[in-house]
Design an enzyme around this catalytic site. Structure first.
Site, PDB file in Angstrom:
ATOM      1  N   TRP A 121       0.831  -1.208   0.000  1.00 45.47           N
ATOM      2  CA  TRP A 121       0.000   0.000   0.000  1.00 45.47           C
ATOM      3  C   TRP A 121       0.864   1.256   0.000  1.00 45.47           C
ATOM      4  O   TRP A 121       0.542   2.237  -0.684  1.00 45.47           O
ATOM      5  CB  TRP A 121      -0.921   0.011   1.226  1.00 45.47           C
ATOM      6  CG  TRP A 121      -1.581   1.341   1.435  1.00 45.47           C
ATOM      7  CD1 TRP A 121      -2.545   1.916   0.657  1.00 45.47           C
ATOM      8  CD2 TRP A 121      -1.289   2.294   2.466  1.00 45.47           C
ATOM      9  NE1 TRP A 121      -2.880   3.165   1.143  1.00 45.47           N
ATOM     10  CE2 TRP A 121      -2.126   3.427   2.246  1.00 45.47           C
ATOM     11  CE3 TRP A 121      -0.418   2.305   3.555  1.00 45.47           C
ATOM     12  CZ2 TRP A 121      -2.103   4.530   3.089  1.00 45.47           C
ATOM     13  CZ3 TRP A 121      -0.397   3.417   4.383  1.00 45.47           C
ATOM     14  CH2 TRP A 121      -1.233   4.503   4.140  1.00 45.47           C
ATOM     15  N   HIS A 122       1.981   1.240   0.706  1.00 44.46           N
ATOM     16  CA  HIS A 122       2.858   2.410   0.708  1.00 44.46           C
ATOM     17  C   HIS A 122       3.481   2.633  -0.666  1.00 44.46           C
ATOM     18  O   HIS A 122       3.765   3.778  -1.037  1.00 44.46           O
ATOM     19  CB  HIS A 122       3.961   2.248   1.757  1.00 44.46           C
ATOM     20  CG  HIS A 122       3.513   2.576   3.148  1.00 44.46           C
ATOM     21  ND1 HIS A 122       3.233   1.600   4.083  1.00 44.46           N
ATOM     22  CD2 HIS A 122       3.286   3.761   3.765  1.00 44.46           C
ATOM     23  CE1 HIS A 122       2.861   2.190   5.217  1.00 44.46           C
ATOM     24  NE2 HIS A 122       2.884   3.496   5.055  1.00 44.46           N
ATOM     25  N   GLY A 123       3.713   1.578  -1.421  1.00 46.31           N
ATOM     26  CA  GLY A 123       4.296   1.721  -2.747  1.00 46.31           C
ATOM     27  C   GLY A 123       4.775   0.392  -3.275  1.00 46.31           C
ATOM     28  O   GLY A 123       4.958  -0.575  -2.527  1.00 46.31           O
TER      29      GLY A 123
END
Length: 404
Positions: free
Chosen positions: A334-336
């Protein structure tokens, strides 16, 4: 029109406080002026998505229309008889709920241009929507008032980066005004949080993020090749980035909570002294709490229950361990989509599993292991440094140092 990002520009606070005057006066008299609050919120949304951010504004409008229809259809479906037996409808609703965010997150893998569906705050709105769908499935939410639904999604103090509120908790506050005595307490806390937020974000965040971090980053790059880059400047990068990450985000969160309080809504806190945590599980009960609790309630607990229900694994210990890797793997993605975000997530999953193993070991040997102020202080020290190392991974600086 001015393009003002939330809590970044001093003029944002000037307009904000001016616009809040009628809200504050009404609250002190025990009245909530919902029409004014809606117009006020809309005005600040326009400020956020004006000018060069207008494509994001159009994406937000499309997103709201799409998810309003989705939640309406699922809420209507839930009123039908035997609807709870058709789990595929629930899964489809969740998939459709996270689809826009998934497209936005993975577009960089296939294109150099950002997704046309992306806008500031899409993750946090998606968490709200998916949480509502899951609570509709559970029966915790019986019906949805779609005016309140829009006010919940578009509550501007928290729209860009949280904290993540829950629909039922938000409505409990928003459906009525606090008593003058209660609001006096909220007002006092709001002023305190605003002042603390300015200290965190604009003074300490500036010190660590603008002054110290670039300095140590430069020194660490100069020392590259010195034992694989493992040098004292790299230690400086680790600590300065960790402090910047905390003070910048905690400061922002304090602003969001303070403005919410001034509007009579007790938005949950996001941080609770995370750097005094005595183990990594305690850390996640203190760090970015609204996000970590959301992932715990809506991903970890449900995935573990699903595994146990279908008897995928007999051992509860192994089930919990798999659940942690799934949970933090998703959080990392989700962060990247870059390797260091994923490694960051899996690293925390490993740490939590090791913590669980240590807790089980301590229970079996509690009579032979020391437990005093020194061991507690040591555990806080070790946890703090382990967390800071994980933030070094998260920063992406190691990617720059070793692979570029």
């Amino acid at each position: 029109m001015l393009n003002l990002q939330p809590y970044e520009n001093p003029m944002y606070f000037v307009y904000l406080l001016i616009g809040l005057v009628p809200v504050i006066i009404g609250m002190f008299h025990g009245r909530r002026h919902r029409i004014y609050e809606s117009i006020f919120s809309l005005f600040f949304l326009v400020l956020i998505f004006d000018a060069d951010k207008w494509p994001q504004g159009k994406a937000l409008i499309l997103y709201i229309a799409y998810n309003t229809l989705l939640v309406w259809l699922y809420a209507k479906y839930r009123t039908k008889e035997n609807s709870s037996n058709k789990t595929w409808v629930f899964y489809m609703a969740v998939i459709l709920g996270i689809a826009p965010l998934t497209v936005v997150k993975f577009t960089p893998l296939f294109s150099t241009h950002p997704s046309l569906l992306g806008f500031l705050g899409i993750s946090y709105l998606t968490f709200k929507v998916v949480g509502m769908i899951m609570e509709l499935r559970d029966g915790a939410i019986k019906e949805v008032n779609f005016v309140r639904f829009l006010q919940f999604l578009l509550f501007f103090p928290t729209i860009s980066s949280g904290p993540i509120d829950r629909y039922r908790r938000f409505l409990k506050d928003y459906d009525s005004a606090p008593t003058p005595e209660k609001y006096t307490e909220l007002f006092s806390k709001a002023i305190h949080y605003l002042m603390l937020g300015f200290l965190y974000k604009f003074i300490l965040g500036y010190l660590f993020g603008t002054l110290l971090y670039p300095h140590y980053e430069h020194l660490a790059l100069l020392a590259h090749g010195n034992f694989l880059g493992l040098s004292w400047p790299l230690v400086g990068v680790m600590y300065s980035y960790s402090m910047y990450l905390f003070f910048d985000f905690a400061g922002y969160s304090l602003f969001a909570v303070a403005i919410s309080y001034l509007m009579g809504v007790e938005t949950p806190m996001n941080f609770n002294k995370p750097f005094i945590s005595y183990n990594i599980k305690d850390f996640w009960n203190r760090w970015h709490m609204s996000l970590s609790f959301w992932f715990r309630d809506y991903i970890y607990m449900r995935f573990v229950f699903f595994m146990m229900k279908h008897k995928w694994v007999k051992s509860r210990v192994v089930t919990a361990a798999i659940g942690y890797f799934v949970l933090f793997g998703i959080m990392g993605i989700w962060h990247g989509e870059t390797w260091y975000y994923i490694v960051y997530g899996l690293f925390h999953a490993l740490l939590i599993n090791l913590t669980d193993a240590w807790i089980r070991f301590k229970k079996k040997h509690k009579d032979s292991l020391p437990s005093n102020k020194f061991t507690y202080a040591l555990s806080v020290f070790l946890t703090f440094n382990t967390v800071c190392f994980s933030f070094l991974i998260f920063s992406g600086f190691l990617d720059k140092l070793w692979f570029h």
